[in-house]
Design a protein around this motif. Sequence first.
Motif, mmCIF file in Angstrom:
data_model
loop_
_atom_site.group_PDB
_atom_site.id
_atom_site.type_symbol
_atom_site.label_atom_id
_atom_site.label_comp_id
_atom_site.label_asym_id
_atom_site.label_seq_id
_atom_site.Cartn_x
_atom_site.Cartn_y
_atom_site.Cartn_z
ATOM 1 N N ARG A 1 0.843 -1.184 0.000
ATOM 2 C CA ARG A 1 0.000 0.000 0.000
ATOM 3 C C ARG A 1 0.879 1.235 0.000
ATOM 4 N NH1 ARG A 1 -4.220 -0.839 4.199
ATOM 5 N NH2 ARG A 1 -5.185 -1.936 2.475
ATOM 6 N N ARG B 1 2.728 -8.041 5.021
ATOM 7 C CA ARG B 1 1.642 -8.784 5.658
ATOM 8 C C ARG B 1 0.363 -8.417 4.916
ATOM 9 N NH1 ARG B 1 -1.543 -5.178 8.323
ATOM 10 N NH2 ARG B 1 -0.600 -3.393 9.366
ATOM 11 N N GLY B 2 -0.686 -9.175 5.144
ATOM 12 C CA GLY B 2 -1.976 -8.834 4.558
ATOM 13 C C GLY B 2 -2.455 -7.497 5.115
ATOM 14 N N LEU B 3 -3.010 -6.660 4.279
ATOM 15 C CA LEU B 3 -3.492 -5.349 4.691
ATOM 16 C C LEU B 3 -5.003 -5.295 4.518
ATOM 17 C CD1 LEU B 3 -0.684 -3.241 2.972
ATOM 18 C CD2 LEU B 3 -0.877 -3.752 5.424
ATOM 19 N N GLU B 4 -5.719 -4.969 5.581
ATOM 20 C CA GLU B 4 -7.174 -4.898 5.561
ATOM 21 C C GLU B 4 -7.668 -3.692 4.786
ATOM 22 O OE1 GLU B 4 -9.219 -7.211 7.104
ATOM 23 O OE2 GLU B 4 -7.395 -8.330 7.562
ATOM 24 N N TRP B 5 -8.879 -3.788 4.252
ATOM 25 C CA TRP B 5 -9.529 -2.631 3.632
ATOM 26 C C TRP B 5 -10.960 -2.583 4.136
ATOM 27 C CZ3 TRP B 5 -7.398 1.317 1.348
ATOM 28 C CH2 TRP B 5 -8.234 2.274 0.772
ATOM 29 N N PRO C 1 -8.893 0.839 5.481
ATOM 30 C CA PRO C 1 -8.025 1.164 6.603
ATOM 31 C C PRO C 1 -8.700 2.178 7.524
ATOM 32 C CG PRO C 1 -7.328 2.374 4.684
ATOM 33 C CD PRO C 1 -8.468 1.476 4.248
#
Length: 119
Positions: A88, A112-116, A118
């Motif tokens: 991101r 790492r996995g990034l949430e959406w 944010p």
Amino acid sequence: MAGEPQADCLFCKIVAGAVPATVVRETGTTIAFRDINPQAPTHVLVIPKAHYPDAASLAAAEPGIAADVLAEAGRVAADEKIEELGYRIVLNTGAGAGQTVFHAHAHVLGGRGLEWPPG
């Protein structure tokens, strides 16, 4: 004056070498360094060497340097080996959006996995 170093700006001091930083990339117009409070395994800031208070003012005054910041963000991702997993690029504008240093900068986050969404 826009673009000129500001005596009270932390990032201008990093550009000048007066404040230490862990630099990972540097070009004629940008410098990239590790965030001192990382929010992901990879968290690098890419800043223009010229002082502009936020991304919008940088883009309006120096679109070529704004493009350099984005291009360097991609190169940081490649160097950090986070391209394939994904990363991101975040440009906060204003205190209400979480900007704490008022010198335009892009956060490169990954590893790492990034949430959406944010925030």
